[in-house]
Design a protein around this motif. Structure first.
Motif, mmCIF file in Angstrom:
data_model
loop_
_atom_site.group_PDB
_atom_site.id
_atom_site.type_symbol
_atom_site.label_atom_id
_atom_site.label_comp_id
_atom_site.label_asym_id
_atom_site.label_seq_id
_atom_site.Cartn_x
_atom_site.Cartn_y
_atom_site.Cartn_z
ATOM 1 N N GLY A 90 -77.365 52.053 -140.132
ATOM 2 C CA GLY A 90 -78.318 51.192 -139.446
ATOM 3 C C GLY A 90 -78.766 50.026 -140.280
ATOM 4 O O GLY A 90 -79.276 49.031 -139.744
ATOM 5 N N ASN A 91 -78.614 50.116 -141.602
ATOM 6 C CA ASN A 91 -78.984 48.998 -142.459
ATOM 7 C C ASN A 91 -77.988 47.845 -142.392
ATOM 8 O O ASN A 91 -78.291 46.743 -142.843
ATOM 9 N N PHE A 92 -76.796 48.128 -141.864
ATOM 10 C CA PHE A 92 -75.757 47.102 -141.859
ATOM 11 C C PHE A 92 -75.204 46.859 -140.461
ATOM 12 O O PHE A 92 -74.819 45.740 -140.135
ATOM 13 N N ASP A 93 -75.112 47.910 -139.646
ATOM 14 C CA ASP A 93 -74.575 47.767 -138.296
ATOM 15 C C ASP A 93 -75.661 47.252 -137.357
ATOM 16 O O ASP A 93 -76.818 47.658 -137.450
ATOM 17 N N PRO A 94 -75.308 46.372 -136.426
ATOM 18 C CA PRO A 94 -76.292 45.875 -135.452
ATOM 19 C C PRO A 94 -76.596 46.945 -134.409
ATOM 20 O O PRO A 94 -75.842 47.910 -134.241
ATOM 21 N N GLU A 95 -77.669 46.760 -133.663
ATOM 22 C CA GLU A 95 -77.998 47.694 -132.593
ATOM 23 C C GLU A 95 -76.956 47.639 -131.477
ATOM 24 O O GLU A 95 -76.611 48.672 -130.896
ATOM 25 N N LEU A 96 -76.469 46.452 -131.163
ATOM 26 C CA LEU A 96 -75.393 46.287 -130.184
ATOM 27 C C LEU A 96 -74.397 45.274 -130.727
ATOM 28 O O LEU A 96 -74.775 44.280 -131.359
ATOM 29 N N LYS A 97 -73.111 45.543 -130.461
ATOM 30 C CA LYS A 97 -72.048 44.651 -130.936
ATOM 31 C C LYS A 97 -71.102 44.376 -129.779
ATOM 32 O O LYS A 97 -70.611 45.301 -129.126
ATOM 33 N N ILE A 98 -70.836 43.085 -129.529
ATOM 34 C CA ILE A 98 -69.963 42.674 -128.428
ATOM 35 C C ILE A 98 -68.649 42.177 -129.018
ATOM 36 O O ILE A 98 -68.641 41.257 -129.850
ATOM 37 N N VAL A 156 -60.526 36.899 -130.650
ATOM 38 C CA VAL A 156 -61.691 36.018 -130.682
ATOM 39 C C VAL A 156 -62.037 35.604 -129.257
ATOM 40 O O VAL A 156 -61.250 35.777 -128.319
ATOM 41 N N PHE A 157 -63.217 35.019 -129.110
ATOM 42 C CA PHE A 157 -63.658 34.512 -127.808
ATOM 43 C C PHE A 157 -64.657 33.390 -128.050
ATOM 44 O O PHE A 157 -65.150 33.194 -129.177
ATOM 45 N N ASP A 158 -64.947 32.666 -126.986
ATOM 46 C CA ASP A 158 -65.873 31.541 -127.068
ATOM 47 C C ASP A 158 -67.300 32.050 -126.872
ATOM 48 O O ASP A 158 -67.636 32.546 -125.791
ATOM 49 N N PRO A 159 -68.165 31.923 -127.864
ATOM 50 C CA PRO A 159 -69.535 32.441 -127.723
ATOM 51 C C PRO A 159 -70.429 31.563 -126.866
ATOM 52 O O PRO A 159 -71.579 31.926 -126.607
ATOM 53 N N ALA A 160 -69.903 30.403 -126.417
ATOM 54 C CA ALA A 160 -70.719 29.501 -125.601
ATOM 55 C C ALA A 160 -70.399 29.632 -124.123
ATOM 56 O O ALA A 160 -70.875 28.824 -123.319
ATOM 57 N N ALA A 161 -69.571 30.634 -123.736
ATOM 58 C CA ALA A 161 -69.250 30.832 -122.326
ATOM 59 C C ALA A 161 -70.514 31.169 -121.546
ATOM 60 O O ALA A 161 -71.521 31.600 -122.104
ATOM 61 N N GLY A 162 -70.440 30.995 -120.194
ATOM 62 C CA GLY A 162 -71.629 31.172 -119.367
ATOM 63 C C GLY A 162 -72.261 32.541 -119.495
ATOM 64 O O GLY A 162 -73.482 32.680 -119.638
ATOM 65 N N ALA A 163 -71.452 33.616 -119.458
ATOM 66 C CA ALA A 163 -71.992 34.970 -119.541
ATOM 67 C C ALA A 163 -72.624 35.215 -120.902
ATOM 68 O O ALA A 163 -73.655 35.893 -121.010
ATOM 69 N N MET A 164 -72.000 34.645 -121.964
ATOM 70 C CA MET A 164 -72.549 34.838 -123.295
ATOM 71 C C MET A 164 -73.896 34.136 -123.445
ATOM 72 O O MET A 164 -74.802 34.629 -124.118
ATOM 73 N N ARG A 165 -74.042 32.992 -122.805
ATOM 74 C CA ARG A 165 -75.339 32.309 -122.856
ATOM 75 C C ARG A 165 -76.422 33.149 -122.183
ATOM 76 O O ARG A 165 -77.561 33.212 -122.651
ATOM 77 N N THR A 190 -76.326 37.046 -133.618
ATOM 78 C CA THR A 190 -75.576 36.498 -134.753
ATOM 79 C C THR A 190 -74.099 36.376 -134.390
ATOM 80 O O THR A 190 -73.492 37.351 -133.903
ATOM 81 N N ASP A 191 -73.515 35.174 -134.629
ATOM 82 C CA ASP A 191 -72.077 34.978 -134.455
ATOM 83 C C ASP A 191 -71.352 35.539 -135.668
ATOM 84 O O ASP A 191 -71.771 35.329 -136.811
ATOM 85 N N VAL A 192 -70.249 36.236 -135.412
ATOM 86 C CA VAL A 192 -69.484 36.874 -136.483
ATOM 87 C C VAL A 192 -68.008 36.549 -136.288
ATOM 88 O O VAL A 192 -67.481 36.647 -135.171
ATOM 89 N N LEU A 193 -67.352 36.167 -137.378
ATOM 90 C CA LEU A 193 -65.901 35.973 -137.383
ATOM 91 C C LEU A 193 -65.348 36.774 -138.547
ATOM 92 O O LEU A 193 -65.645 36.477 -139.710
ATOM 93 N N GLN A 194 -64.564 37.787 -138.249
ATOM 94 C CA GLN A 194 -64.121 38.729 -139.279
ATOM 95 C C GLN A 194 -62.604 38.839 -139.255
ATOM 96 O O GLN A 194 -61.988 38.898 -138.189
ATOM 97 N N VAL A 237 -65.478 33.116 -132.198
ATOM 98 C CA VAL A 237 -66.004 34.216 -133.012
ATOM 99 C C VAL A 237 -65.259 35.487 -132.613
ATOM 100 O O VAL A 237 -64.649 35.569 -131.542
ATOM 101 N N SER A 238 -65.320 36.455 -133.494
ATOM 102 C CA SER A 238 -64.694 37.746 -133.170
ATOM 103 C C SER A 238 -65.699 38.752 -132.623
ATOM 104 O O SER A 238 -65.317 39.761 -132.041
#
Length: 691
Positions: free
Chosen positions: A58-66, A73-82, A94-98, A226-227
């Motif tokens: 829990g100190n490192f993993d987020p509560e929810l991860k998409i 990868v996907f576009d984080p600015a898509a309508g559903a993501m907004r 937080t945007d993440v690219l791994q 982002v991933s």
């Protein structure tokens, strides 16, 4: 208290004639207690480690991860993501690219997972508390910084503040590798060491390195992609509810994982270890519980005299076996409850004081003490396991070993019964000759009309008790043993169950069947005895035709028992027939012109009454079972169609359903007693109630 349960309770705590039985019983209890206590403690320790690991993730993993399902990868600015970002329950996004890359430093190189994060990552996790060196910094102007895990930093030989930067290599997308000059196929970026983190999880400590999102995009040749999106929820928000909403919003193209799903393999491994340990300890518990077999075997041998006495008072195989079955279950449950209480106490003490240490040196492990956490589901699973195994061991003992010890001497039971009868008779043969036993109170009416005061009448099923379900008390069987004859009514539930036992335990008893000559009415829907599935309705006394047959058979019984007074019995019989004829005349006057010829009754006891006077009986109860909702609806519909005005209710049964039906159809509830000793008055009352 239930009689078998009461006797078993006395056997459990009473002193035995052989002290070894007490010792073996206590050994059984102690074995179950220790095994149960071990189960509670071990399961709680596994729960404690699970909580500890969960807190570290829990100190490192987020509560929810998409993350996307099919692409990387996907576009984080898509309508559903907004829409996801704008949800009021989402506090930080937080945007993440791994991606996996090659990291080099001073001749050393390691394959690592570079995780590019946006500046909001600091608000996502308490990263400052995880740093063991340096500080959390990702970018200053045009200078990029990296924060590797402690294992990765050790493999590269770096630490915070080193002057030389790390070299990070990643293959250039959509370009084939140039074998003549492989470096042309890779993009290389530099990053200085800002700090080193440690969360005591090899997955992150040895492989992960945090870098700015801009560096990751430049290195991997992405512009806005982002991933993953990592979410931190607002205080009080339900993770499950928000997860469900986001899944519905994004559809099947994205995974929305909570912390447990992000580390599913680790949690499944812990659960598998926990329940495998549970099965191993349950096997040990089973071995301890099968000590019950020896305890019950010795107890059955010792209590043979008690069993004979119980049989002399009318106890059957079922009652005797239940005593020892309860005894075995009590032994197992006593040990289980004691062990569970001790286990809970030990766990609470460990939680409070930390008596058991993980090591001799403080700070050597993630926790100095063994972590424990009590879970109600574990306690329920443990108690259910103990009960089932204990029940199986007890059932085996009673079912197989009881054939030898509990049934021994049953064929010679009359030899043991005779002294009991001589002691309880209190009047010897003389009193027995002046007493007859009958099953139900309506028989008293016929017996007293014919025999007068020459014989006392003992009714085995007391007034107010149902003859379908009644189990006689020991004193009832003793009173029965003092009778000279038994006048059975025919095929009623009590007689179906107990008649064989009564005959075996009372060889002196002459049995007369008052139903001889009855034309039985068979109706599968109204065959309702609890202990048998015969198709005939046993309520033969609720009709004048049946009453005449019962009277004739009663006369023959007394003429056989006391031939010297047969003339007096004949006189009583003729007077009784005149009374039955007069009752029949009154009933026809009341019922022949009746307009509504259908009635409802809870327990179908008036089948012969309805048949004789051409009435229709609708029963609420079916085969001794409470009605279902469907059957109640069908009954109400049929009653409304027939315009039923009366719902009969017997005192032996709960009137709730009868009142419910009466309310639905607008009828009245009438309390009747077909088991009343005043046969004539009750027959006329039932007819008058239908008017």
């Amino acid at each position: 208290m239930n009689l078998p349960l009461y006797i078993a309770f006395r056997y459990l705590f009473a002193k035995k004639s052989h002290n070894a039985i007490n010792i073996i019983s206590m050994i059984s209890v102690c074995g179950v207690m220790v095994a149960t206590m071990a189960l509670v403690c071990v399961m709680s320790v596994f729960n404690g480690f699970e909580v500890l690991v969960t807190s570290m993730f829990g100190n490192f993993d987020p509560e929810l991860k998409i993350t996307p399902v099919t692409s990387k990868v996907f576009d984080p600015a898509a309508g559903a993501m907004r829409q996801v970002r704008e949800m009021p329950e989402v506090a930080v996004c937080t945007d993440v690219l791994q991606e996996h890359v090659l990291v080099r430093y001073s001749g050393r190189q390691v394959i690592a997972a570079v995780k590019g994060v946006s500046p909001s990552f600091r608000d996502m996790v308490p990263i400052d508390t995880l740093l063991i060196d340096g500080k959390f910094i990702l970018q200053e102007g045009d200078t990029f910084y990296a924060v590797p895990g402690i294992g990765l930093a050790s493999a590269l030989g770096v630490n915070a503040g080193f002057v030389a930067p790390l070299e990070i290599y990643a293959p250039i997308r959509d370009r084939n590798v140039d074998l003549t000059n492989p470096l042309h196929s890779y993009r290389m970026e530099y990053a200085f060491i800002g700090g080193v983190f440690c969360i005591n999880q090899p997955e992150y400590d040895e492989n992960c390195m945090l870098v700015p999102l801009a560096l990751a995009r430049t290195l991997l040749h992405y512009e806005t992609e982002v991933s993953a999106l990592e979410l931190k929820l607002a205080p009080g928000a339900s993770v499950r509810a928000v997860q469900k909403r986001i899944r519905a919003l994004l559809g099947d193209g994205f995974r929305v994982q909570n912390r447990y799903e992000q580390q599913e393999a680790s949690y499944r491994m812990m659960q598998a270890e926990k329940w495998m340990t549970f099965l191993i300890l349950a096997f040990v518990l089973a071995i301890a519980l099968f000590n019950v077999v020896s305890s019950l075997s010795m107890l059955m041998i010792e209590k043979q005299d008690d069993v004979r006495m119980l049989r002399s008072m009318g106890a059957g195989d079922r009652l005797v076996r239940r005593i020892f079955l309860f005894e075995g279950c009590m032994i197992s449950m006593l040990g289980a409850l004691t062990g569970m209480a001790l286990g809970v106490i030990l766990c609470l003490v460990q939680q409070q004081y930390g008596l058991l240490k993980l090591g001799s040196s403080l700070g050597l492990f993630m926790s100095d003490n063994y972590p424990v956490k009590l879970a109600a589901t574990d306690l329920l699973a443990i108690i259910a396991t103990v009960f089932l195994i204990g029940l199986l061991a007890s059932w085996y003992s009673v079912r197989h070993l009881g054939k030898k010890w509990l049934s021994k001497g049953r064929g010679r039971l009359a030899l043991y019964l005779l002294p009991c009868l001589l002691l309880t008779g209190c009047g010897g043969t003389q009193e027995r000759e002046q007493r007859v036993a009958v099953t139900i109170e309506p028989q008293r009416y016929f017996v007293e009309k014919i025999a007068g005061d020459r014989f006392a009448v003992h009714t085995v099923v007391p007034a107010g008790q149902s003859p379908e379900t009644y189990d006689p008390a020991p004193h009832e069987m003793v009173s029965l043993a003092r009778s000279r004859a038994y006048l059975r009514i025919g095929r009623i539930g009590f007689e179906q169950v107990w008649m064989q036992t009564i005959r075996e335990n009372n060889p002196h008893l002459t049995v007369f069947d008052l139903s001889e000559g009855i034309c039985w009415i068979g109706d599968g829907e109204q065959a309702h005895t609890r202990h048998t599935h015969c198709a005939e309705d046993p309520h033969i006394w609720n009709t004048t035709v049946g009453a005449r047959i019962i009277a004739r058979n009663t006369l023959q019984a007394f003429a056989s028992l006391d031939p010297a007074n047969e003339a007096a019995y004949q006189t009583g019989y003729r007077e009784l027939l005149r009374e039955i004829d007069e009752t029949e005349r009154v009933l026809h006057e009341l019922l022949d012109t009746l307009s509504c010829r259908t009635f409802i009754i809870y327990h179908p006891a008036l089948t012969y009454f309805a048949d004789e006077f051409h009435l229709t009986q609708l029963a609420i109860e079916s085969e001794g079972k409470e009605p279902s909702a469907a059957s109640m609806k069908a009954l109400v519909d049929r009653a409304k169609e027939a315009r039923v005005r009366v719902v009969f209710m017997q005192q032996e049964f709960d009137r709730k359903h009868a009142e419910q039906v009466a309310k639905e159809i607008g009828a009245r509830v009438v309390m009747i007693n077909p088991l009343d000793a005043h046969w004539r008055e009750q027959m006329i009352f039932m007819a008058q109630s239908l008017l």
